[in-house]
Design a protein around this motif. Sequence first.
Motif, short mmCIF file in Angstrom:
data_model
loop_
_atom_site.label_atom_id
_atom_site.label_comp_id
_atom_site.label_asym_id
_atom_site.label_seq_id
_atom_site.Cartn_x
_atom_site.Cartn_y
_atom_site.Cartn_z
N TYR A 5 0.84 -1.21 0.00
CA TYR A 5 0.00 0.00 0.00
C TYR A 5 0.87 1.25 0.00
O TYR A 5 0.63 2.20 -0.77
CB TYR A 5 -0.90 -0.03 1.23
CG TYR A 5 -1.98 1.04 1.27
CD1 TYR A 5 -2.48 1.61 0.11
CD2 TYR A 5 -2.52 1.44 2.50
CE1 TYR A 5 -3.47 2.57 0.17
CE2 TYR A 5 -3.51 2.40 2.55
CZ TYR A 5 -3.99 2.96 1.39
OH TYR A 5 -4.98 3.91 1.44
N ALA A 6 1.91 1.26 0.81
CA ALA A 6 2.79 2.43 0.89
C ALA A 6 3.52 2.67 -0.44
O ALA A 6 3.69 3.82 -0.86
CB ALA A 6 3.80 2.25 2.02
N SER A 7 3.93 1.60 -1.10
CA SER A 7 4.62 1.75 -2.39
C SER A 7 3.69 2.37 -3.43
O SER A 7 4.10 3.24 -4.21
CB SER A 7 5.12 0.39 -2.88
OG SER A 7 6.07 -0.14 -1.98
N TRP A 8 2.46 1.92 -3.44
CA TRP A 8 1.50 2.48 -4.39
C TRP A 8 1.24 3.96 -4.10
O TRP A 8 1.19 4.77 -5.03
CB TRP A 8 0.19 1.70 -4.33
CG TRP A 8 -0.83 2.16 -5.33
CD1 TRP A 8 -0.93 1.77 -6.63
CD2 TRP A 8 -1.88 3.11 -5.11
NE1 TRP A 8 -1.99 2.41 -7.24
CE2 TRP A 8 -2.59 3.24 -6.33
CE3 TRP A 8 -2.29 3.86 -4.01
CZ2 TRP A 8 -3.69 4.09 -6.47
CZ3 TRP A 8 -3.38 4.71 -4.15
CH2 TRP A 8 -4.06 4.82 -5.36
N LEU A 9 1.09 4.31 -2.84
CA LEU A 9 0.89 5.71 -2.48
C LEU A 9 2.10 6.55 -2.87
O LEU A 9 1.95 7.70 -3.33
CB LEU A 9 0.63 5.83 -0.97
CG LEU A 9 -0.72 5.31 -0.47
CD1 LEU A 9 -0.76 5.31 1.05
CD2 LEU A 9 -1.87 6.14 -1.03
N GLY A 10 3.30 6.00 -2.70
CA GLY A 10 4.49 6.72 -3.08
C GLY A 10 4.56 6.99 -4.57
O GLY A 10 5.05 8.05 -5.01
N GLU A 11 4.06 6.06 -5.38
CA GLU A 11 4.09 6.23 -6.83
C GLU A 11 3.09 7.27 -7.32
O GLU A 11 3.26 7.82 -8.42
CB GLU A 11 3.78 4.89 -7.50
CG GLU A 11 4.84 3.83 -7.29
CD GLU A 11 4.40 2.47 -7.78
OE1 GLU A 11 3.25 2.38 -8.27
OE2 GLU A 11 5.18 1.51 -7.68
N ARG A 12 2.10 7.58 -6.53
CA ARG A 12 1.06 8.50 -6.99
C ARG A 12 1.51 9.96 -6.99
O ARG A 12 0.91 10.80 -7.64
CB ARG A 12 -0.20 8.36 -6.12
CG ARG A 12 -0.86 7.01 -6.18
CD ARG A 12 -1.68 6.80 -7.44
NE ARG A 12 -0.91 6.73 -8.66
CZ ARG A 12 -0.25 5.65 -9.08
NH1 ARG A 12 -0.24 4.56 -8.35
NH2 ARG A 12 0.40 5.67 -10.21
#
Length: 439
Positions: free
Chosen positions: A223-230
Amino acid sequence: MLHPTSGCADARPADCPCARCDLLLGLDGVHVEHVERRDGLLVVTVSTPASPTGCPGCGVLVTSRGRRLRVLHDVPGVTRVRMVWRQRMWRCGESGCPRKTFVEQVPSLVAPRGSITKRAVAWAIGQLRREHATIQGLARQLGTSWKTVWRAVEPELVKLAADESRFENVTSLGVDEHVWHHVDPRRRGPKELTGMVDLTRDSQGKTRARLLDLVPGRSGKAYASWLGERGEAFRQNVKVAALDPFAGYKTAIDDKLEDATAVLDAFHVVKLGTAAVDEVRRRVQQDTLGHRGRTGDPLYGIQTILRAGAENLTEKQRTRLAAAIEADPAHDEVFVAWQCAQQLRSAYHQKDLAEGRRIAEKVVDTFHTCPIPEIARLGRTLRRWRAAFLAYFTTGRSSNGGTEAVNGIIELHRRLARGFRNRDNYRLRMLLAAGGLTP
């Protein structure tokens, strides 16, 4: 080339009667030459009007090499439709030009190497999105194969999925996980996928949930990785982050969404209370009778009543509940646990959010001191999640309900397709079905 009905040449006059056929066809750049029924098919022959054409390589006017017939699958009606395109071929006479020969292209009709018309591709995407269709079902209607349909649809879905504008204006975000396959993870990768859902409310205050993405794994890191990519702009715009009581997701929210308010989902909180009552009932059953519940046992007979809301019980059910509790003094523990779960549930049913918050605060402050171990454990859990638990009452009843609704759509489409083997195809199909490809 003369029109078979009117006798008009390629450059037709405006009053040519075959213009009516073109109006029914509804495609710019081509006109109808012939329509017939053949072997249960509606066959429509089309071509483009004559016009001077330059070589795409050197720009010199080219000479015609005639036409070739190209069969295309079109949107089916009562019967299947085949479009026969009389595609022009050209030859470049310039000696230094590397192109030599080429064929005409009509982007509004079909992709360069495609066999399904553009509007049939748009129709197929609409059927997948709104009518819960399957690729195999569409292939059957079009009279072609699964691979042919998917090869036509996939590039359009990839293009939509790559459009970053679909992540704009997301102010409320939900997260949950689900299992997408049940085979060996060594063959197909992780069984769990984490799904992010847009829970932003519209101008009328209603949540129009739509799936934003699916990433492999069930962890805070995913979840954190996806948020970072946004990107920073996306993260700053999110004000509410709903979640189930999973510490991994909470850690990701705290790390990446510093300005957002984490909200514990109401359904899962009530579920924790109901589960605690069940645990008390089973423990008391074992302590008093020495075995699991059986038909005729007082507590076994009220297990479904204990899961219901007090306000929904009929008079007959209340009588059965009272009789079961009075059957043994040890059953008082079950009744106290049930009352605690009802108190927790009532916090969410208050019309006045301030009153609901007052009840919730009382629950957090008292449950952990309860002598019933299962209720005390529930109280300690709620104390750890205190801020996220109470945030429900300060964020206009925000919840993860829209995320669960999206999971229901995902389950439906996975069953219709009899399962998926390719995770990338699965992601694209679920984004389409759950509205994730629409800004």
